[in-house]
Design an enzyme around this catalytic site. Structure first.
Site, PDB file in Angstrom:
ATOM      1  N   GLN B 139       7.799  -2.122   5.259  1.00  0.00           N
ATOM      2  CA  GLN B 139       6.400  -2.322   5.638  1.00  0.00           C
ATOM      3  C   GLN B 139       5.857  -3.600   5.004  1.00  0.00           C
ATOM      4  OE1 GLN B 139       3.593  -0.110   3.329  1.00  0.00           O
ATOM      5  NE2 GLN B 139       2.360   0.434   5.111  1.00  0.00           N
ATOM      6  N   GLY B 140       5.485  -4.565   5.836  1.00  0.00           N
ATOM      7  CA  GLY B 140       4.926  -5.810   5.323  1.00  0.00           C
ATOM      8  C   GLY B 140       3.425  -5.878   5.562  1.00  0.00           C
ATOM      9  N   TYR B 141       2.677  -5.279   4.704  1.00  0.00           N
ATOM     10  CA  TYR B 141       1.216  -5.325   4.798  1.00  0.00           C
ATOM     11  C   TYR B 141       0.633  -6.223   3.705  1.00  0.00           C
ATOM     12  CZ  TYR B 141       0.982  -1.266   8.065  1.00  0.00           C
ATOM     13  OH  TYR B 141       1.086  -0.420   9.128  1.00  0.00           O
ATOM     14  N   SER B 142       0.913  -5.863   2.446  1.00  0.00           N
ATOM     15  CA  SER B 142       0.259  -6.540   1.320  1.00  0.00           C
ATOM     16  C   SER B 142       0.676  -7.992   1.206  1.00  0.00           C
ATOM     17  CB  SER B 142       0.617  -5.839   0.014  1.00  0.00           C
ATOM     18  OG  SER B 142       0.293  -4.478   0.089  1.00  0.00           O
ATOM     19  N   SER B 174       8.457  -2.917  -0.082  1.00  0.00           N
ATOM     20  CA  SER B 174       9.425  -1.954  -0.648  1.00  0.00           C
ATOM     21  C   SER B 174      10.660  -1.842   0.223  1.00  0.00           C
ATOM     22  CB  SER B 174       8.801  -0.562  -0.774  1.00  0.00           C
ATOM     23  OG  SER B 174       7.819  -0.553  -1.748  1.00  0.00           O
ATOM     24  N   GLU B 257       1.879  16.683   8.237  1.00  0.00           N
ATOM     25  CA  GLU B 257       1.589  17.272   6.947  1.00  0.00           C
ATOM     26  C   GLU B 257       1.426  16.174   5.899  1.00  0.00           C
ATOM     27  OE1 GLU B 257       2.070  18.402   3.276  1.00  0.00           O
ATOM     28  OE2 GLU B 257       4.129  18.198   3.970  1.00  0.00           O
ATOM     29  N   SER B 395      -5.396   2.286  -4.336  1.00  0.00           N
ATOM     30  CA  SER B 395      -5.521   2.526  -5.777  1.00  0.00           C
ATOM     31  C   SER B 395      -6.477   3.682  -6.017  1.00  0.00           C
ATOM     32  CB  SER B 395      -6.050   1.280  -6.475  1.00  0.00           C
ATOM     33  OG  SER B 395      -7.450   1.166  -6.271  1.00  0.00           O
ATOM     34  N   ASN B 396      -6.401   4.244  -7.211  1.00  0.00           N
ATOM     35  CA  ASN B 396      -7.245   5.409  -7.484  1.00  0.00           C
ATOM     36  C   ASN B 396      -8.724   5.066  -7.517  1.00  0.00           C
ATOM     37  OD1 ASN B 396      -4.744   6.557  -7.607  1.00  0.00           O
ATOM     38  ND2 ASN B 396      -5.268   7.891  -9.321  1.00  0.00           N
ATOM     39  N   GLU B 397      -9.026   3.818  -7.850  1.00  0.00           N
ATOM     40  CA  GLU B 397     -10.436   3.408  -7.762  1.00  0.00           C
ATOM     41  C   GLU B 397     -10.887   3.458  -6.297  1.00  0.00           C
ATOM     42  OE1 GLU B 397      -8.166   1.797  -9.621  1.00  0.00           O
ATOM     43  OE2 GLU B 397      -8.987   2.352 -11.579  1.00  0.00           O
TER      44      GLU B 397
HETATM   45  C1  LIG Z   1       5.721   0.030  -6.392  1.00  0.00           C
HETATM   46  C2  LIG Z   1       4.897  -0.553  -5.283  1.00  0.00           C
HETATM   47  C3  LIG Z   1       5.363  -0.495  -3.978  1.00  0.00           C
HETATM   48  C4  LIG Z   1       4.611  -1.043  -2.934  1.00  0.00           C
HETATM   49  N1  LIG Z   1       5.124  -1.024  -1.663  1.00  0.00           N
HETATM   50  C5  LIG Z   1       4.463  -1.689  -0.675  1.00  0.00           C
HETATM   51  C6  LIG Z   1       5.050  -1.825   0.614  1.00  0.00           C
HETATM   52  O1  LIG Z   1       6.137  -1.340   0.891  1.00  0.00           O
HETATM   53  N2  LIG Z   1       4.394  -2.526   1.547  1.00  0.00           N
HETATM   54  C7  LIG Z   1       3.164  -3.083   1.301  1.00  0.00           C
HETATM   55  O2  LIG Z   1       2.621  -3.694   2.195  1.00  0.00           O
HETATM   56  N3  LIG Z   1       2.575  -2.975   0.092  1.00  0.00           N
HETATM   57  C8  LIG Z   1       3.202  -2.283  -0.911  1.00  0.00           C
HETATM   58  N4  LIG Z   1       2.637  -2.191  -2.168  1.00  0.00           N
HETATM   59  C9  LIG Z   1       1.355  -2.870  -2.409  1.00  0.00           C
HETATM   60  C10 LIG Z   1       0.197  -1.957  -2.671  1.00  0.00           C
HETATM   61  O3  LIG Z   1      -0.292  -1.429  -1.471  1.00  0.00           O
HETATM   62  C11 LIG Z   1      -0.880  -2.782  -3.419  1.00  0.00           C
HETATM   63  O4  LIG Z   1      -0.399  -2.985  -4.712  1.00  0.00           O
HETATM   64  C12 LIG Z   1      -2.209  -2.096  -3.467  1.00  0.00           C
HETATM   65  O5  LIG Z   1      -2.822  -2.118  -2.217  1.00  0.00           O
HETATM   66  C13 LIG Z   1      -3.155  -2.740  -4.501  1.00  0.00           C
HETATM   67  O6  LIG Z   1      -3.280  -4.096  -4.291  1.00  0.00           O
HETATM   68  P1  LIG Z   1      -3.085  -5.143  -5.505  1.00  0.00           P
HETATM   69  O7  LIG Z   1      -1.813  -4.815  -6.160  1.00  0.00           O
HETATM   70  O8  LIG Z   1      -3.269  -6.490  -4.959  1.00  0.00           O
HETATM   71  O9  LIG Z   1      -4.254  -4.809  -6.532  1.00  0.00           O
HETATM   72  P2  LIG Z   1      -5.783  -5.278  -6.398  1.00  0.00           P
HETATM   73  O10 LIG Z   1      -6.317  -4.894  -5.074  1.00  0.00           O
HETATM   74  O11 LIG Z   1      -5.936  -6.661  -6.847  1.00  0.00           O
HETATM   75  O12 LIG Z   1      -6.441  -4.314  -7.467  1.00  0.00           O
HETATM   76  C14 LIG Z   1      -6.491  -4.618  -8.877  1.00  0.00           C
HETATM   77  C15 LIG Z   1      -7.441  -3.627  -9.530  1.00  0.00           C
HETATM   78  O13 LIG Z   1      -8.753  -3.784  -8.967  1.00  0.00           O
HETATM   79  C16 LIG Z   1      -9.245  -2.556  -8.490  1.00  0.00           C
HETATM   80  N5  LIG Z   1     -10.067  -2.723  -7.316  1.00  0.00           N
HETATM   81  C17 LIG Z   1      -9.817  -3.463  -6.216  1.00  0.00           C
HETATM   82  N6  LIG Z   1     -10.784  -3.312  -5.307  1.00  0.00           N
HETATM   83  C18 LIG Z   1     -11.684  -2.443  -5.824  1.00  0.00           C
HETATM   84  C19 LIG Z   1     -12.895  -1.844  -5.370  1.00  0.00           C
HETATM   85  N7  LIG Z   1     -13.404  -2.110  -4.151  1.00  0.00           N
HETATM   86  N8  LIG Z   1     -13.529  -0.974  -6.174  1.00  0.00           N
HETATM   87  C20 LIG Z   1     -13.038  -0.689  -7.404  1.00  0.00           C
HETATM   88  N9  LIG Z   1     -11.907  -1.212  -7.888  1.00  0.00           N
HETATM   89  C21 LIG Z   1     -11.224  -2.068  -7.106  1.00  0.00           C
HETATM   90  C22 LIG Z   1      -7.980  -1.777  -8.151  1.00  0.00           C
HETATM   91  O14 LIG Z   1      -8.236  -0.391  -8.140  1.00  0.00           O
HETATM   92  C23 LIG Z   1      -7.053  -2.190  -9.272  1.00  0.00           C
HETATM   93  O15 LIG Z   1      -7.336  -1.415 -10.409  1.00  0.00           O
HETATM   94  C24 LIG Z   1       3.360  -1.640  -3.207  1.00  0.00           C
HETATM   95  C25 LIG Z   1       2.881  -1.672  -4.519  1.00  0.00           C
HETATM   96  C26 LIG Z   1       3.629  -1.136  -5.548  1.00  0.00           C
HETATM   97  C27 LIG Z   1       3.087  -1.210  -6.933  1.00  0.00           C
END
Ligand SMILES: Cc1cc2nc3c(=O)[nH]c(=O)nc-3n(C[C@H](O)[C@H](O)[C@H](O)COP(=O)(O)OP(=O)(O)OC[C@H]3O[C@@H](n4cnc5c(N)ncnc54)[C@H](O)[C@@H]3O)c2cc1C
Lengths: 369, 413
Positions: B139-142, B174, B257, B395-397
């Site tokens: 999955q290429g989203y991020s 991933s 589910e 994220s949990n936030e």
């Molecule tokens: C092990 C792993 C596997 C992954 N696999 C994939 C994958 O296969 N394909 C893919 O596309 N992506 C994947 N991801 C990416 C994942 O979806 C992103 O890491 C996630 O969306 C968070 O983005 P970020 O890491 O840029 O953190 P950021 O968005 O920069 O967040 C940093 C901090 O800011 C907080 N924050 C951000 N916005 C807000 C808000 N509006 N309110 C409050 N707090 C906020 C966050 O909660 C976090 O604590 C993977 C990530 C990990 C760690």
């Protein structure tokens, strides 16, 4: 597998909510804090007309014959409305022990009158040692035939000020022994305590108080276990309703209260507290119902389910009401605002029948740690 | 309220159990959960170890016979068309047996998306290959600049005849190093509002100009990658749904589910194993449970919390079985489950004190315990492995924001 309410339970819940919104408004809750008796005989009578005191009692004894899960649904509504009075004392401290341990004659004598609202009962269990285990029972019990005479001091006895009968746990040569003791005798002396929730608890001095033997001489502790399991889960159900309402009031307030030109509920610091509150409330609800279900269906691990429910619910609901206070700012600290009613009552129920530490220890033992 | 199986549910459960007993390859039995990155089926199918290779194949074949590679897909697409409760029981039993899921993101994400949004040719081409295990998807989203705010993604796709030309970068992809195809969100209209200029594209990973570079995580594993696009040409027929509607295609949630039951099962297993280990002579020498009541209580708390998570999972599946669509409840499960995973690992490392500093190298020790490790360093590994759980898939936030706004109706910030 289905964690939803049955149709009967939905009906019961809605009926109870409507009834209590009309019959048990906030003002009554406040009035009863200051009231000598602590309950409204008028409301008590109406509750009996609804069939609530006898909800669990089989219809052959004048009750409605519902099951324990249904009662928990009702108790959630009681927690929500903060219904004051001796309902739990009478159901858990009277109806259930008599249903479970009583002789046929005792069932016939007491259960119909409990169901009709004519008798108030309470369980006289804890003593100045404030322990919930067997060693806490030091009151003397002298058994002679079907009669038992108690001497000792019971403490934290709920609603003893208005109870017609106490179910007393004492200690005879044979072990813990239970008796049904009328309060209108010289050997029973009730002194009210002032408590954080302004509920009515008392010190009860028993000085040769006479009563009917309930169950067998020395069989009291074993007989009490299912009673305590049900009572404990009942307190959890009350806490679930209480914390649900505290949470709802807080979320509503967060939507209305404006600071810095916007509702405080738009601040994440507040939003995340609300998200944690609903998680704690929902978590409490299902672990409570799981315990109630385990009792209802006599699961092998029901004791564990009860301990887990009270350990969790005691702390989760405390977190909820603490967040509730914080979200409200200064207004929440005033007597006139309603949120504090929940905060103070949560503490009573948190401590009743063992707090989280007590039950966690029992969980640890059962896990073999 | 009823926590027990109905007779039909019990019968289905027995069926799944028997199937696992009969068909799960030896390699996946009595798995020693070391908390290490267990790439499972995905890695085994590309492994140079013939035993691993065979196990991956055998397990996929066995599952395929029952339509159980994709139990949640409708039967007409080769799934088993299980009800949500049956899926739940299936997932529960597979997790109890630690049987590795087959098919990865093709089964869980791409397939369901194609079933809803794909055209007949796309379905015919891709769904069978997912089910046969022939093609694995990533999955290429991020992107580096688009995480929680995914809709701000910048990877650009420009239409050129019957192709899209892609330039940009994805990150955290991933399993891309084991994958054959990618599905990605790309920007097709930079002028439109950010959610309305995104498209959903599928592409062969071996397309020229597409480079996958593994990233090493803080636990020395390589679960994810950076993915670079330099004039990558993708046939326009690989567009899923309409152009510029990709955001909505990518966010499709099917009615399958989503209780997250497997997390609850693995947390409870870890706690149970910890307690059992602590009773052994070796365990007594390593554990401090006998020393501190607070620690015993902490372990008891973790056990109680798994009960909460089980109930949250049961609640979701009960709602789905009643035809209700979980709203904030799914966010709650994700949030609670991931934080519990971290707490369980923290408690485990506390129980073993200094011994928790030992990081058992799986390559070197395999099934054996490294000297001075407690339980093969399971909780030490978990202490690192659980870190991203509160970050990935929302994220949990963000989950708390969702609960508060979508669930409780609080005003958006
Ligand atoms: C092990 C792993 C596997 C992954 N696999 C994939 C994958 O296969 N394909 C893919 O596309 N992506 C994947 N991801 C990416 C994942 O979806 C992103 O890491 C996630 O969306 C968070 O983005 P970020 O890491 O840029 O953190 P950021 O968005 O920069 O967040 C940093 C901090 O800011 C907080 N924050 C951000 N916005 C807000 C808000 N509006 N309110 C409050 N707090 C906020 C966050 O909660 C976090 O604590 C993977 C990530 C990990 C760690």
């Amino acid at each position: 597998m289905d964690l939803g309410l049955t149709e009967t339970q939905e009906l019961l819940k809605n009926a109870a909510r409507d009834f209590l919104e009309n019959e048990c408004p906030e003002q009554l809750v406040r009035d009863m804090e200051e009231d000598e008796k602590g309950y409204s005989p008028d409301l008590w009578g109406k509750m009996a007309e609804q069939g609530w005191q006898g909800l669990l009692i089989p219809d052959t004894y004048g009750g409605a014959g519902f099951d324990f899960l249904d009662l928990c649904v009702l108790l959630e509504e009681f927690g929500r409305a903060l219904v004051p009075g001796p309902f739990m004392s009478t159901v858990f401290g009277g109806a259930i022990p008599i249903m479970q341990i009583g002789s046929e004659a005792q069932k016939q004598e007491f259960l119909p009158k409990i169901a009709s609202g004519d008798l108030i009962f309470t369980l006289a269990l804890t003593e100045p040692s404030a322990r919930f285990d067997e060693s806490g029972i030091q009151t003397q019990a002298a058994v002679s035939g079907n009669e038992v005479t108690f001497t000792g001091t019971k403490l934290f006895v709920p609603d003893a000020n208005v109870a017609d009968y106490l179910i007393v746990a004492g200690r005879s040569g044979a072990g813990v022994t239970l008796g049904i003791v009328a309060t209108d005798q010289p050997g029973v002396e009730v002194t009210q305590l002032v408590t954080i929730a302004r509920d009515k608890q008392a010190e009860v001095k028993l000085n040769g108080a006479k009563g009917q033997l309930l169950g067998t001489d020395g069989g009291g502790w074993a007989a009490l276990q299912p009673v305590l399991q049900h009572y404990t889960v009942g307190e959890c159900a009350y806490l679930v309703g209480l914390s649900q309402m505290d949470f709802e009031i807080s979320v509503d307030y967060a939507k209305e209260r404006v600071q810095f030109g916007r509702p405080i509920g738009s601040f994440q610091a507040i939003q995340h507290k609300c998200a944690d509150m609903v998680t704690d409330v929902d978590g409490s609800r299902f672990i409570m119902y799981k315990a109630a279900w385990s009792l209802n269906t006599d699961q092998a691990d029901k004791q564990m389910a009860v301990n887990m429910a009270k350990a969790w619910t005691s702390e989760a609901t405390r977190r909820v009401v603490a967040h509730g206070q914080q979200i409200h700012g200064g207004i929440g600290f005033t007597k006139d605002y309603k949120i504090q009613l929940y905060y103070r009552r949560q503490k009573r129920a948190e401590l009743a029948f063992g707090d989280a530490d007590h039950h966690r220890e029992l969980v640890a033992q059962q896990l073999g740690i | 309220m009823d926590w027990a199986d109905s007779p039909e549910q019990a019968a289905f459960r027995t069926d799944v159990r028997q199937f696992i007993k009969d068909r799960l390859p030896g390699r996946y039995r009595d798995m020693k959960d070391t908390g290490s990155e267990n790439a499972g089926w995905q890695a085994d199918r590309k492994s140079s170890n013939p035993e691993a290779n065979q196990a991956a194949k055998d397990w996929a074949t066995a599952l395929a016979e029952r339509g159980w590679i994709a139990p949640h897909w409708p039967k007409e697409y080769g799934g088993a068309g299980l009800t949500t409760i049956e899926q739940f029981i299936y997932n529960q039993e597979m997790a109890e047996a630690q049987a590795p899921p087959v098919g990865g993101m093709g089964v869980s994400l791409l397939g369901p998306t194609l079933i809803v949004h794909g055209n007949p040719e796309q379905k015919a081409e891709h769904l069978p290959k997912i089910l046969s295990g022939e093609v694995a998807w990533a999955q290429g989203y991020s992107e580096p600049g688009a995480g929680s705010d995914l809709a701000s993604l910048q990877t650009r796709a420009v239409k050129d005849g019957d192709e899209y030309v892609i330039n940009g970068q994805k990150i955290w992809t991933s399993g891309a190093q084991y994958s054959d195809w990618l599905f990605a969100l790309v920007r097709t209209d930079p002028e439109a509002p950010k959610h309305r200029g995104i498209s959903f594209l599928m592409m062969d990973r071996t397309t020229p100009g597409l480079t996958v570079r593994p990233l090493t995580d803080m636990g020395w594993a390589q679960p994810f990658n950076e993915t670079f696009f330099e004039d990558v040409r993708v046939p326009a027929k690989n567009l899923v749904g309409e152009e510029n509607r990709g955001w909505y295609v990518g966010m499709t949630l099917l009615d399958f589910e989503r209780s997250g039951i497997s997390g609850a099962i693995s947390h409870r297993r870890n706690i149970r194993d910890l307690i059992e280990f602590a009773k052994t002579d070796e365990g007594k020498a390593r554990s401090r449970l006998g020393e501190f009541t607070t620690l015993r209580h902490e372990v008891a708390d973790r056990h109680i919390e798994t009960e909460i998570l089980f109930n949250f999972a049961f609640r979701i599946v009960s709602m789905q079985a009643r035809g209700l669509v979980p709203n904030y409840e799914a966010s709650m499960n994700k949030m609670y489950g991931s934080e519990l995973a971290q707490r369980v690992s923290r408690t485990g490392t506390k129980v073993f004190g200094l011994f928790s500093t030992i990081w058992q190298d799986q390559q070197k020790w395999g099934e054996q315990n490294a000297p001075y490790s407690a339980m093969g360093s399971r909780f030490t590994h978990l202490y690192v492995r659980t870190v991203p759980l509160t970050i990935l898939s929302g994220s949990n936030e963000i989950q708390r924001n969702v609960i508060a706004t979508r669930g409780l109706g609080l005003p958006r910030g």
